[in-house]
Write a protein that holds these residues in place. Structure first.
Motif, mmCIF file in Angstrom:
data_model
loop_
_atom_site.group_PDB
_atom_site.id
_atom_site.type_symbol
_atom_site.label_atom_id
_atom_site.label_comp_id
_atom_site.label_asym_id
_atom_site.label_seq_id
_atom_site.Cartn_x
_atom_site.Cartn_y
_atom_site.Cartn_z
ATOM 1 N N GLN A 41 0.828 -1.199 0.000
ATOM 2 C CA GLN A 41 0.000 0.000 0.000
ATOM 3 C C GLN A 41 0.864 1.251 0.000
ATOM 4 N N GLY A 42 1.920 1.236 0.829
ATOM 5 C CA GLY A 42 2.829 2.373 0.853
ATOM 6 C C GLY A 42 3.557 2.560 -0.469
ATOM 7 N N LEU A 43 3.990 1.454 -1.085
ATOM 8 C CA LEU A 43 4.655 1.540 -2.384
ATOM 9 C C LEU A 43 3.704 2.054 -3.457
ATOM 10 N N ALA A 44 2.435 1.649 -3.376
ATOM 11 C CA ALA A 44 1.444 2.133 -4.341
ATOM 12 C C ALA A 44 1.264 3.639 -4.217
ATOM 13 N N GLN A 45 1.227 4.140 -2.973
ATOM 14 C CA GLN A 45 1.095 5.580 -2.771
ATOM 15 C C GLN A 45 2.339 6.319 -3.262
ATOM 16 N N THR A 46 3.516 5.732 -3.009
ATOM 17 C CA THR A 46 4.754 6.332 -3.506
ATOM 18 C C THR A 46 4.772 6.375 -5.024
ATOM 19 N N PHE A 47 4.343 5.269 -5.635
ATOM 20 C CA PHE A 47 4.292 5.205 -7.099
ATOM 21 C C PHE A 47 3.323 6.254 -7.652
ATOM 22 N N ASP A 48 2.164 6.388 -7.015
ATOM 23 C CA ASP A 48 1.193 7.393 -7.470
ATOM 24 C C ASP A 48 1.770 8.806 -7.340
ATOM 25 N N SER A 49 2.494 9.045 -6.247
ATOM 26 C CA SER A 49 3.097 10.369 -6.062
ATOM 27 C C SER A 49 4.144 10.652 -7.131
ATOM 28 N N LEU A 50 4.961 9.646 -7.429
ATOM 29 C CA LEU A 50 5.978 9.822 -8.475
ATOM 30 C C LEU A 50 5.344 10.099 -9.825
ATOM 31 N N GLN A 51 4.283 9.352 -10.137
ATOM 32 C CA GLN A 51 3.618 9.556 -11.425
ATOM 33 C C GLN A 51 2.918 10.910 -11.486
ATOM 34 N N THR A 52 2.333 11.329 -10.358
ATOM 35 C CA THR A 52 1.689 12.640 -10.317
ATOM 36 C C THR A 52 2.712 13.751 -10.488
ATOM 37 N N ASN A 53 3.851 13.604 -9.818
ATOM 38 C CA ASN A 53 4.908 14.602 -9.943
ATOM 39 C C ASN A 53 5.454 14.648 -11.369
ATOM 40 N N LYS A 54 5.597 13.459 -11.964
ATOM 41 C CA LYS A 54 6.087 13.414 -13.347
ATOM 42 C C LYS A 54 5.098 14.078 -14.293
#
Length: 316
Positions: free
Chosen positions: A239-252
């Motif tokens: 779940q934490g990795l999914a949130q991190t991934f979403d944040s990275l994609q949003t930032n990108k």
């Protein structure tokens, strides 16, 4: 087809792909309850243990990887447990079938060796399983070991995800992340109701047929509780990795939009200037030799001014 291993004090009946004749034989021989037989004929049963005067009926679920070696599936293990017998039915988890074949081959090999030495093949030295409780414990322990190996593999997938979200393409990471989360959810939903069943062994609600088995049942429960805790930990990590991934994609995505916005903002006045001087009317400086160079310089100055302003505001 009903296959049998005859130990000294207990028999193991394994019924793979049972037919109606096999079910009739079991009902006539062991007097199993018709509702238990109906449960054996159907699938998607919840984990449970039913207690009768002469036997127990157990349904448990254990995970395995499907043919694609990606997705977790669940196999029902259905067991009739009596004082001097164990009956396993249906297309059970492959561990059950393998253990049955191993024990059968091992016993047959021991008998052959006894015969070669002209010794009695029916003596107690071949009694590798002493009771139905011991046989059930060994079967559950083998299933626990296999399940633990599977969960450790999922743990490796979670560790790999921790690296992949920073190094691989988003589509690959998203697929890997979705598969891992799906597998963890499948295991978690099967573990929760099964813990209640296994607690009945340790608590003494299920007495069994042999004394001093509480520690063994407790060991089974400890293994299962450990695996359940691991699954929950992996679920939280995922779940934490999914949130991190979403944040990275949003930032990108924001960086891309910011770049495109800067380009659009800069191009707007340039488009206005070029549109004005592209009209088929008489304009100032239109007839001069340096008109093109002058307009180009103005456009470059506009670009530099916008860039300096964006930098000053920390927008770019």
């Amino acid at each position: 087809m009903i296959d049998t291993i005859n130990f000294e004090d207990v028999k193991w009946y394994h019924v793979f792909n049972p037919t109606d004749e096999d079910y009739d034989y079991l009902m006539d021989t062991f007097d199993f309850h018709p509702l238990d037989i109906e449960d054996c004929k159907s699938s998607n049963q919840r984990p449970k243990i039913d207690e009768y005067d002469e036997y127990y009926f157990i349904i448990l679920h254990f995970p395995y990887f499907d043919k694609t070696n990606k997705f977790i599936r669940l196999k029902e293990v259905k067991i009739f447990w009596g004082k001097d017998y164990i009956v396993t039915l249906g297309s059970s988890h492959w561990v059950v079938k393998n253990m049955f074949n191993e024990m059968k081959n091992h016993r047959n090999n021991l008998i052959e060796e006894k015969k070669k030495r002209d010794e009695d093949p029916d003596d107690d030295s071949l009694d590798i399983i002493g009771s139905s409780d011991a046989l059930l414990y060994n079967l559950l322990d083998r299933l626990m070991v296999e399940t633990y190996s599977l969960i450790l593999r999922i743990g490796t997938d979670v560790d790999n995800l921790n690296i992949d979200i920073f190094s691989k393409k988003a589509t690959i990471v998203l697929e890997h992340l979705s598969i891992t989360r799906k597998n963890l959810i499948s295991i978690n939903t099967s573990f929760k109701p099964q813990l209640r069943v296994l607690h009945q062994f340790e608590s003494g609600n299920i007495k069994g047929y042999e004394e001093d088995m509480e520690e063994y049942w407790g060991n089974i429960l400890d293994q299962y509780q450990k695996m359940f805790d691991l699954v929950e930990d992996y679920g939280e990590l995922t779940q934490g990795l999914a949130q991190t991934f979403d944040s990275l994609q949003t930032n990108k995505t924001n960086e891309i939009i910011k770049t495109l916005t800067f380009i659009s903002t800069v191009m707007l006045p340039l488009t206005v200037v070029s549109s004005i001087y592209g009209m088929n009317i008489k304009l100032p400086f239109q007839g001069t030799t340096y008109a093109f160079a002058g307009i180009s310089i103005v456009m470059v100055a506009i670009v530099i001014a916008f860039y300096a302003y964006f930098k000053r505001k920390h927008w770019f």
